[in-house]
Write a protein that holds these residues in place. Structure first.
Motif, PDB file in Angstrom:
ATOM      1  N   ALA A 130     -11.750  72.141  27.320  1.00 42.08           N
ATOM      2  CA  ALA A 130     -10.497  72.584  26.714  1.00 42.08           C
ATOM      3  C   ALA A 130      -9.904  73.787  27.427  1.00 42.08           C
ATOM      4  O   ALA A 130      -8.701  74.029  27.335  1.00 42.08           O
TER       5      ALA A 130
ATOM      6  N   THR B 247      -5.343  71.597  26.968  1.00 42.65           N
ATOM      7  CA  THR B 247      -4.679  70.704  26.023  1.00 42.65           C
ATOM      8  C   THR B 247      -3.177  70.929  25.976  1.00 42.65           C
ATOM      9  O   THR B 247      -2.385  69.989  25.999  1.00 42.65           O
TER      10      THR B 247
ATOM     11  N   GLU C 262     -12.488  67.849  24.674  1.00 45.09           N
ATOM     12  CA  GLU C 262     -11.251  68.153  23.964  1.00 45.09           C
ATOM     13  C   GLU C 262     -10.060  68.244  24.907  1.00 45.09           C
ATOM     14  O   GLU C 262      -8.924  67.999  24.500  1.00 45.09           O
TER      15      GLU C 262
ATOM     16  N   HIS D 215      -7.467  65.302  25.337  1.00 43.56           N
ATOM     17  CA  HIS D 215      -6.403  65.046  24.372  1.00 43.56           C
ATOM     18  C   HIS D 215      -5.080  65.589  24.908  1.00 43.56           C
ATOM     19  O   HIS D 215      -5.024  66.682  25.468  1.00 43.56           O
TER      20      HIS D 215
END
Length: 346
Positions: free
Chosen positions: A127, A144, A21, A24
């Motif tokens: 993340a 992120t 994640e 991203h």
């Protein structure tokens, strides 16, 4: 003309490949000006929001390097501003190259900066990142968004050398050169366990499995310990009922830490550099464990379980009154692999 500048991406230490994640929004808010594409027409929102990257230590910071094109997208401490400053220094007609003297001065400044990062750890979904600073502070970042979520002040008296997230993402283990191994609950930012080693911690590793709380740690004198953090929950109720004074309760607390030690060996004669696990999970634990050290040796341990029945004062008991057997998890060394050269990782 396209602005290009040669900058330092890595100066030694930990490097992690990230595809979860955290990949991203690598360039923060999908900023097109920071994308390495030739024009805005080539901008692809899908690739921009899911870009694998390398996290590497660089000049007292953690650089996030685009794995597809080799460009430093941003850093953890300064974000995209660090990259923008480099771009501003670049000339449109030539390439600026950092010379050796400037590179050494940057490293010297990082060593003297109390806020410089000594190591870091990424969660299993890539993340969340926790950084350890030379001042002993831990900082929890959202990869992120790049935002700072929490700061843990003075986690260790001396710089943290190694750290690793548990696969559940809840716990974080940190090992320092002061010889202390600590476990943190990142939901509240507090320390749950603290263990002391005879020398500085040089390697730590969690046993695979979200339900397993087995932590392995090695130190500079070659000692390797395995802690079962769930064993403390079983011993708490017994220690409370048996303790009658404050002095006894303190001794019981120290014995509880001893009860959590699954294995303690000294099969290395030099600092332990790495601990890793392999094999299928069996009841939440790996079948084999490998340890390596600077003594040019790799040790292999195999998981073993022993069923033990607690001793009872009454010899005569019916079958229904017999206490249930308890399976004790441990590892035993089965083989030694000589490598004939120093081992820094596996």
């Amino acid at each position: 003309a396209k602005r290009i500048i040669h900058s330092t991406l890595y100066d030694g230490g930990k490097v992690v490949m990230c595809r979860g994640e955290g990949s991203h929004n690598l360039y923060l808010k999908n900023n097109k000006t920071q994308q390495p594409s030739a024009s805005d027409d080539d901008y692809n929102e899908t690739t921009a929001t899911a870009t694998p990257f390398l996290a590497a230590l660089c000049n007292g910071d953690v650089a996030l390097i685009d794995a597809e094109c080799g460009v430093k997208a941003r850093t953890i401490r300064f974000g995209v501003e660090d990259v923008q400053n480099l771009d501003a220094q670049a000339d449109d007609t030539h390439v600026d190259v950092i010379d050796t003297e400037e590179f050494e001065s940057e490293n010297a400044a990082a060593l003297s900066d109390p806020e410089s990062i000594t190591t870091f750890s990424l969660s299993y979904n890539d993340a969340d990142m926790v950084t350890a600073h030379r001042s002993g502070i831990l900082r929890h970042y959202d990869v992120t968004s790049g935002d700072l979520k929490r700061t843990i002040g003075r986690a260790h008296d001396l710089p943290v050398r190694v750290m690793e997230h548990h696969s559940s993402g809840v716990f974080l283990a940190t090992g320092s050169v002061d010889g202390f191994l600590k476990v943190w609950d990142m939901r509240g930012g507090y320390c749950t366990h603290s263990f002391q080693f005879p020398k500085g911690i040089s390697a730590i590793s969690w046993c695979p499995g979200a339900t397993t709380l087995i932590l392995a740690a090695g130190c500079d004198d070659g000692t390797v310990r395995l802690y079962d953090l769930k064993a403390q929950q079983k011993s708490k109720s017994k220690s409370k009922s048996k303790s009658k004074s404050k002095s006894k309760s303190k001794s019981k607390a120290s014995s509880n830490h001893d009860n959590m030690i699954v294995l303690e060996v000294r099969d290395h004669v030099a600092p332990v550099t790495n601990i890793c696990w392999t094999g299928e999970d069996h009841n939440g634990s790996a079948d084999w464990m490998f340890t390596s050290g600077r003594d040019s040796v790799v040790q292999l341990y195999e998981r073993v379980e022993k069923n033990t029945v607690p001793a009872s004062k009454k010899q005569k008991r019916s079958i229904q009154e017999q206490p249930a057997a308890t399976a004790l998890l441990s590892y035993t060394r089965i083989k030694t692999f000589p490598m004939y050269e120093l081992i820094e990782g596996m």
